[in-house]
Design an enzyme around this catalytic site. Sequence first.
Site, PDB file in Angstrom:
ATOM      1  N   CYS A  97      11.382   6.756 -37.577  1.00 22.36           N
ATOM      2  CA  CYS A  97       9.991   6.295 -37.587  1.00 22.36           C
ATOM      3  C   CYS A  97       9.259   7.043 -36.472  1.00 22.36           C
ATOM      4  CB  CYS A  97       9.996   4.788 -37.353  1.00 22.36           C
ATOM      5  SG  CYS A  97       8.358   4.082 -37.372  1.00 22.36           S
ATOM      6  N   CYS A 138      -3.598   3.427 -30.421  1.00 20.20           N
ATOM      7  CA  CYS A 138      -4.237   3.395 -31.740  1.00 20.20           C
ATOM      8  C   CYS A 138      -5.631   2.808 -31.579  1.00 20.20           C
ATOM      9  CB  CYS A 138      -3.404   2.524 -32.692  1.00 20.20           C
ATOM     10  SG  CYS A 138      -3.963   2.642 -34.399  1.00 20.20           S
ATOM     11  N   CYS A 194      -5.125  -3.606 -35.511  1.00 23.91           N
ATOM     12  CA  CYS A 194      -4.606  -4.565 -36.494  1.00 23.91           C
ATOM     13  C   CYS A 194      -4.038  -5.732 -35.684  1.00 23.91           C
ATOM     14  CB  CYS A 194      -3.528  -3.920 -37.361  1.00 23.91           C
ATOM     15  SG  CYS A 194      -4.139  -2.478 -38.248  1.00 23.91           S
ATOM     16  N   CYS A 226      -0.266  -6.300 -34.847  1.00 22.75           N
ATOM     17  CA  CYS A 226       0.496  -5.119 -34.408  1.00 22.75           C
ATOM     18  C   CYS A 226       0.437  -4.939 -32.893  1.00 22.75           C
ATOM     19  CB  CYS A 226      -0.060  -3.874 -35.103  1.00 22.75           C
ATOM     20  SG  CYS A 226       0.650  -2.346 -34.496  1.00 22.75           S
ATOM     21  N   GLY A 233       0.102   4.664 -34.041  1.00 23.63           N
ATOM     22  CA  GLY A 233      -1.058   5.442 -34.455  1.00 23.63           C
ATOM     23  C   GLY A 233      -1.341   5.442 -35.939  1.00 23.63           C
ATOM     24  N   GLU A 234      -2.511   5.941 -36.276  1.00 26.13           N
ATOM     25  CA  GLU A 234      -2.958   6.069 -37.673  1.00 26.13           C
ATOM     26  C   GLU A 234      -2.863   7.561 -38.027  1.00 26.13           C
ATOM     27  OE1 GLU A 234      -4.085   4.416 -40.615  1.00 26.13           O
ATOM     28  OE2 GLU A 234      -4.010   6.529 -41.113  1.00 26.13           O
ATOM     29  N   SER A 279       2.291   6.554 -43.757  1.00 23.96           N
ATOM     30  CA  SER A 279       1.709   5.224 -43.940  1.00 23.96           C
ATOM     31  C   SER A 279       0.320   5.170 -43.309  1.00 23.96           C
ATOM     32  CB  SER A 279       2.616   4.196 -43.264  1.00 23.96           C
ATOM     33  OG  SER A 279       2.003   2.927 -43.289  1.00 23.96           O
ATOM     34  N   SER A 333      -0.465   0.139 -45.507  1.00 18.93           N
ATOM     35  CA  SER A 333      -0.291  -1.044 -44.678  1.00 18.93           C
ATOM     36  C   SER A 333      -1.277  -2.098 -45.201  1.00 18.93           C
ATOM     37  CB  SER A 333      -0.631  -0.588 -43.252  1.00 18.93           C
ATOM     38  OG  SER A 333      -0.216  -1.474 -42.306  1.00 18.93           O
ATOM     39  N   LEU A 334      -0.845  -2.910 -46.167  1.00 16.17           N
ATOM     40  CA  LEU A 334      -1.790  -3.727 -46.937  1.00 16.17           C
ATOM     41  C   LEU A 334      -2.000  -5.125 -46.329  1.00 16.17           C
ATOM     42  CD1 LEU A 334      -3.478  -3.709 -49.605  1.00 16.17           C
ATOM     43  CD2 LEU A 334      -1.541  -4.870 -50.664  1.00 16.17           C
ATOM     44  N   ASN A 344       7.597  -9.424 -36.748  1.00 13.09           N
ATOM     45  CA  ASN A 344       8.381  -9.295 -35.525  1.00 13.09           C
ATOM     46  C   ASN A 344       7.513  -9.692 -34.330  1.00 13.09           C
ATOM     47  OD1 ASN A 344      10.883  -8.081 -36.529  1.00 13.09           O
ATOM     48  ND2 ASN A 344       9.505  -6.452 -37.208  1.00 13.09           N
ATOM     49  N   CYS A 403       9.276  -3.081 -36.622  1.00  6.50           N
ATOM     50  CA  CYS A 403       7.936  -2.771 -37.100  1.00  6.50           C
ATOM     51  C   CYS A 403       6.835  -3.477 -36.328  1.00  6.50           C
ATOM     52  CB  CYS A 403       7.845  -3.273 -38.532  1.00  6.50           C
ATOM     53  SG  CYS A 403       7.806  -1.939 -39.651  1.00  6.50           S
TER      54      CYS A 403
HETATM   55  S1  SF4 Z   1      -0.592  -1.226 -37.741  1.00  5.99           S
HETATM   56 FE1  SF4 Z   1      -0.775   0.998 -37.440  1.00  5.99          FE
HETATM   57  S2  SF4 Z   1      -2.985   1.373 -37.667  1.00  5.99           S
HETATM   58 FE2  SF4 Z   1      -2.761  -0.854 -37.280  1.00  5.99          FE
HETATM   59  S3  SF4 Z   1      -2.958  -1.046 -35.037  1.00  5.99           S
HETATM   60 FE3  SF4 Z   1      -0.776  -0.831 -35.522  1.00  5.99          FE
HETATM   61  S4  SF4 Z   1      -0.371   1.376 -35.250  1.00  5.99           S
HETATM   62 FE4  SF4 Z   1      -2.594   1.128 -35.466  1.00  5.99          FE
END
Ligand code: SF4
Length: 382
Positions: free
Chosen positions: A123, A130, A134, A137, A185-186, A217, A239-240, A316, A359
């Site tokens: 991964c 980022c 989200c 996250c 990151g995105e 992703s 990432s839905l 998680n 994750c």
């Molecule tokens: S899920 Fe991905 S895009 Fe969303 S905050 Fe986390 S690292 Fe950034």
Amino acid sequence: MSLTLDLSRTPIAAPVNLSGLTREGLRAALVEAGICPPEKAKMRASQVWGWIHHYGVTDFAAMTNVAKDTQARLAAAFTLARPEVVERQVSNDGTRKWLIRTALGIEIETVYIPDVGRAGALCVSSQVGCTLNCTFCHTGTQKLVRNLTAAEIVAQVQVARDDLGEWPSPKEDRRLSNIVFMGMGEPLYNLDHVADAVDIIADNEGIAISRRRITVSTSGVVPMIPELGERTQTMLAISLHATNDPLRDVLVPLNKKYPLDQLMAAIRAYPGLSNARRVTFEYVMLKGVNDSPEEARALLNLIKGIPAKINLIPFNPWPGTDYQCSDWKTIERFAAILNKAGYASPIRTPRGRDILAACGQLKSESEKVRASALRKAERAAA
Ligand code: SF4
């Protein structure tokens, strides 16, 4: 008259790391540095490429079929140095996590998960921090520092292979068979570097991980999705996490900019989408938030007709989060509804939880404590 050079004002450019150059970039760099004339560049680049990406060498002196004076000129102009591995952790389930420092203040977390994909998946991160926040996250609590370069993305694969003992590139019985851009990151906010890194990683005469085994992703940067498919031919993951706009606006705030109808249209048009190249939907299971049977049925409705599989990810926990993981029974009930409709919907066994490698938990150690304290303070102030 004597002249004094004020070195404090002279920017000292770091030598270019050849590991981050595509084949074309490598050819151009060799010519520009005067290593070889243009008519010999293809052959020379191919030679050097094999040493870097098939054999994994970090020293030009190891390139035994390159003349000594050429080795010296390469070493004077370029580098093959690996970044510093600041920390290496191994979970009791075999998951490995490396904290890699590529430059001052640039720390990346990379995770190897055995028994995922064909043999094991890496991964990788595409940014430090980022911008997307989200809410489930951990990485989203770390502000964006910057995009990673192609060299820094490829370096994550190199560090993993160093540790797994996978040089030269094994033809069979690999431990690292798949790459997923699901780390920090995105990726679609850094598509140029991600696309270059994919070209390098997928090259048959090097690391040779096929594009079908590389998954990118995105949280839904809709305008970049077609370009991702055209430029990289990689597998797409989304990432839905929610099936309606109001909830997704909260979980994945980017949804306010690119709502579900736009996202689903972009997915349906993804180049190469077929039963053999299905899109993966990532769905984190949050207790009492998105885990009801009605949500499962709404999900089926949303993705109707799309060749897809759904990864159900038990949440998680990380320090400072308000979310909880759904009960196991609830997750199984959710999965059963999807399965009955014919969708593969594996429940992703949490891996590497004990080393915060699972994750959504990634975040450089240096930032962890500071950011969760900051969030708490922000909540208290609100
Ligand atoms: S899920 Fe991905 S895009 Fe969303 S905050 Fe986390 S690292 Fe950034």
